[in-house]
Design a protein around this motif. Structure first.
Motif, short mmCIF file in Angstrom:
data_model
loop_
_atom_site.label_atom_id
_atom_site.label_comp_id
_atom_site.label_asym_id
_atom_site.label_seq_id
_atom_site.Cartn_x
_atom_site.Cartn_y
_atom_site.Cartn_z
N GLY A 117 0.77 -1.24 0.00
CA GLY A 117 0.00 0.00 0.00
C GLY A 117 0.80 1.28 0.00
O GLY A 117 0.35 2.30 0.51
N ALA A 118 1.96 1.22 -0.56
CA ALA A 118 2.80 2.41 -0.68
C ALA A 118 3.81 2.11 -1.76
O ALA A 118 4.14 0.95 -1.99
CB ALA A 118 3.52 2.68 0.64
N TYR A 119 4.27 3.11 -2.45
CA TYR A 119 5.30 2.84 -3.46
C TYR A 119 6.25 4.01 -3.58
O TYR A 119 5.97 5.12 -3.12
CB TYR A 119 4.68 2.49 -4.81
CG TYR A 119 3.88 3.59 -5.48
CD1 TYR A 119 4.51 4.54 -6.27
CD2 TYR A 119 2.50 3.67 -5.33
CE1 TYR A 119 3.78 5.56 -6.91
CE2 TYR A 119 1.76 4.66 -5.96
CZ TYR A 119 2.41 5.61 -6.74
OH TYR A 119 1.69 6.60 -7.36
N GLN A 120 7.40 3.72 -4.14
CA GLN A 120 8.39 4.76 -4.35
C GLN A 120 8.71 4.83 -5.84
O GLN A 120 8.85 3.78 -6.48
CB GLN A 120 9.66 4.43 -3.55
CG GLN A 120 10.62 5.60 -3.46
CD GLN A 120 11.79 5.31 -2.53
OE1 GLN A 120 12.66 4.50 -2.84
NE2 GLN A 120 11.81 5.96 -1.39
N ILE A 121 8.77 6.04 -6.36
CA ILE A 121 9.17 6.16 -7.77
C ILE A 121 10.54 6.82 -7.86
O ILE A 121 10.97 7.54 -6.95
CB ILE A 121 8.15 7.00 -8.61
CG1 ILE A 121 8.07 8.45 -8.09
CG2 ILE A 121 6.78 6.34 -8.65
CD1 ILE A 121 7.41 9.41 -9.08
N LYS A 122 11.20 6.52 -8.97
CA LYS A 122 12.43 7.24 -9.30
C LYS A 122 12.06 8.13 -10.48
O LYS A 122 11.54 7.64 -11.49
CB LYS A 122 13.52 6.24 -9.69
CG LYS A 122 14.88 6.86 -9.82
CD LYS A 122 15.88 5.80 -10.22
CE LYS A 122 17.20 6.01 -9.49
NZ LYS A 122 18.10 4.89 -9.71
N THR A 123 12.29 9.43 -10.33
CA THR A 123 11.91 10.36 -11.39
C THR A 123 12.97 10.32 -12.49
O THR A 123 14.04 9.74 -12.32
CB THR A 123 11.82 11.80 -10.84
OG1 THR A 123 13.14 12.23 -10.49
CG2 THR A 123 10.92 11.87 -9.62
N LYS A 124 12.65 10.99 -13.61
CA LYS A 124 13.61 11.05 -14.72
C LYS A 124 14.94 11.65 -14.26
O LYS A 124 16.00 11.29 -14.74
CB LYS A 124 13.03 11.91 -15.86
CG LYS A 124 11.90 11.21 -16.60
CD LYS A 124 11.22 12.18 -17.56
CE LYS A 124 9.86 11.65 -17.98
NZ LYS A 124 8.91 12.74 -18.29
N GLY A 125 14.84 12.58 -13.30
CA GLY A 125 16.05 13.22 -12.79
C GLY A 125 16.78 12.37 -11.75
O GLY A 125 17.82 12.77 -11.24
N GLY A 126 16.21 11.23 -11.41
CA GLY A 126 16.87 10.34 -10.45
C GLY A 126 16.45 10.54 -9.01
O GLY A 126 16.92 9.84 -8.12
N GLU A 127 15.57 11.50 -8.76
CA GLU A 127 15.11 11.72 -7.38
C GLU A 127 14.06 10.67 -7.02
O GLU A 127 13.35 10.16 -7.88
CB GLU A 127 14.47 13.12 -7.22
CG GLU A 127 15.40 14.27 -7.49
CD GLU A 127 15.27 14.80 -8.91
OE1 GLU A 127 14.67 14.09 -9.76
OE2 GLU A 127 15.77 15.91 -9.17
N LEU A 128 13.97 10.40 -5.72
CA LEU A 128 12.99 9.42 -5.25
C LEU A 128 11.83 10.14 -4.56
O LEU A 128 12.03 11.14 -3.88
CB LEU A 128 13.65 8.47 -4.25
CG LEU A 128 14.85 7.66 -4.78
CD1 LEU A 128 15.54 6.91 -3.64
CD2 LEU A 128 14.41 6.68 -5.87
N ILE A 129 10.62 9.62 -4.77
CA ILE A 129 9.43 10.13 -4.06
C ILE A 129 8.63 8.92 -3.60
O ILE A 129 8.41 7.99 -4.37
CB ILE A 129 8.53 11.01 -4.97
CG1 ILE A 129 9.31 12.17 -5.59
CG2 ILE A 129 7.32 11.53 -4.18
CD1 ILE A 129 8.51 12.99 -6.60
N THR A 130 8.19 8.95 -2.34
CA THR A 130 7.37 7.87 -1.81
C THR A 130 5.91 8.32 -1.76
O THR A 130 5.62 9.42 -1.27
CB THR A 130 7.84 7.49 -0.39
OG1 THR A 130 9.19 7.05 -0.48
CG2 THR A 130 6.98 6.38 0.21
N PHE A 131 5.02 7.49 -2.26
CA PHE A 131 3.59 7.77 -2.20
C PHE A 131 2.90 6.75 -1.30
O PHE A 131 3.14 5.55 -1.43
CB PHE A 131 2.95 7.71 -3.59
CG PHE A 131 3.38 8.84 -4.48
CD1 PHE A 131 2.72 10.06 -4.43
CD2 PHE A 131 4.46 8.69 -5.35
CE1 PHE A 131 3.12 11.11 -5.25
CE2 PHE A 131 4.87 9.74 -6.17
CZ PHE A 131 4.20 10.95 -6.12
N LEU A 132 2.08 7.25 -0.40
CA LEU A 132 1.26 6.35 0.43
C LEU A 132 -0.05 6.17 -0.30
O LEU A 132 -0.72 7.13 -0.68
CB LEU A 132 1.00 6.94 1.81
CG LEU A 132 2.23 7.13 2.70
CD1 LEU A 132 1.79 7.58 4.08
CD2 LEU A 132 3.04 5.85 2.79
#
Ligand code: GDP
Ligand code: MG
Length: 370
Positions: A117-132
């Protein structure tokens, strides 16, 4: 003064609960082991049993993560944790799905289904964002009431073909109460009825002045359907995160917050946790809520086994002795003895809380005196 149950006091004194009940009976008090007594009575009992009065502080038997602060030089930037809130059918799930689709890691591997129930993406720029994924309004408030503030940024989703609805207002209030910064995503931009300006004006009534109205709350027009505006939304999240200087010490024993937990028939108790600080490792001994355990395996949101989990990464943990509750804190401790001690203490406390209000019956009076 703090109240304590007779049983708890007996445990601390390494005496039998029934002996304490007898002593209290002689002192003219009819209580059962599950009832609480005040500090003065407790001290009298302690003296009666010839123990030294040594007030045990909570921190000796339990863990206080707030007390244990990391030195500034140990802190490193961590990914932001984002929750999406808004009215039903305004497009929260669609937006989460669309954002997940921007993950370059997932893109490379192709079509991995989400596992937790949560995921993390890596953006095109390489930054990470976690979404609940799951919190929703109730879970968000409940977690907060339990002292778990896991969300750094709230994305308020408003359908641009609709208006501010009851749950939109609720989300605004929760976010304000939590003191979490908000980004407004006006969605369904592909629809002919899309009138974002109307939404921005209505937001003013709730003291939310968006950038487009010369305020300081970031807003963005998006479409989950066409993908329009997703890059801008990601940019705004990263900008907000940068302003907040989100940091954690990754080089220490981990603590984490339970996002969701369940009992799996085959695997046993499973808990999805979000790492607050430190790095959680396979083999770590832990306490979570009233349970102890040892990390047997960890899976990331893509269902891949991971050996270590750094700050802001959501992972599913296998190896906990029971099913914890959402909002519980997971803490890594140095030994199994310590883990069991803390878990045991918490269990006792939870039981005492449940039973102190139960009236003393003749039966349990007698069973206590046996
Ligand atoms: P939730 O209840 O907030 O999670 O909303 P959903 O994501 O389930 O979306 C509700 C409905 O709106 C669904 O029928 C979606 O297909 C539709 N929807 C969501 N986002 C968009 C969008 O950007 N454009 C269009 N045209 N429809 C959308
Ligand atoms: Mg939904």
């Amino acid at each position: 003064p703090e109240a304590i149950t007779v049983q708890e006091l007996a445990n601390r004194m390494a005496e039998k609960g029934a002996d304490l009940v007898k002593a209290l009976f002689k002192m003219g008090m009819m209580v059962t082991v599950n009832q609480t007594i005040d500090q003065d009575t407790a001290e009298l009992l302690v003296e009666e049993f010839g123990h030294n009065i040594n007030r045990v502080s909570e921190s000796d038997v339990d863990i206080d993560t707030a007390e244990d602060v990391d030195a500034p030089e140990t802190l490193q930037t961590r990914p932001p944790v984002v929750t999406i809130m808004g009215h039903v059918d305004h497009g929260k799930t669609s937006l989460l799905d669309a954002l997940r689709g921007t993950d370059v890691v997932r893109g490379e591997a192709g079509g991995i289904t989400q596992h937790i129930g949560a995921y993390q993406i890596k953006t095109k720029g390489g930054e990470l964002i976690t979404f609940l994924d799951t919190p929703g309004h109730e879970a968000f408030t409940e977690m907060r009431q339990r002292g778990a503030n896991v969300t750094d940024i709230v994305i308020l989703v408003v359908a641009g073909d609709d208006g501010l609805m009851p749950q939109t207002i609720e989300a605004i209030n929760h976010t304000k109460a939590a003191g979490v910064p908000m980004i407004v995503a006006i969605t369904k931009a592909d629809k002919p009825e899309f009138t974002p300006q109307k939404i921005r004006e209505r937001l003013l009534e709730h003291e939310i002045i968006v950038e487009a109205m010369s305020g300081d709350v970031q807003d963005v027009e998006v479409s989950a359907k066409t993908g329009a505006g997703l890059d801008q939304l990601i940019e705004k999240i990263l900008l907000q995160a940068e302003l907040m200087e989100l940091k954690a010490n990754p080089d220490r024993a981990a603590d984490a917050t339970v996002i969701e937990a369940k009992l799996d028939k085959g695997k046993g108790p499973l808990a999805t946790v979000l790492i607050n600080r430190g790095t959680l490792k396979v083999g770590d001994i832990l306490v979570v809520g009233t349970h102890s355990g040892r990390v047997r395996a960890m899976l990331d949101d893509k269902g891949r086994q991971v050996k270590t989990a750094p700050p802001s990464l959501p992972v599913e943990v296998l190896g906990i002795g029971g099913v914890p509750m959402a909002g519980d804190t997971l803490t890594v401790v140095e030994s199994e003895v310590r883990a069991r001690e803390v878990a045991g203490y918490r269990q006792e406390k939870a039981t005492a809380k449940r039973t102190t209000t139960a009236p003393a019956t003749i039966e349990n009076m007698f069973s206590a005196l046996k």
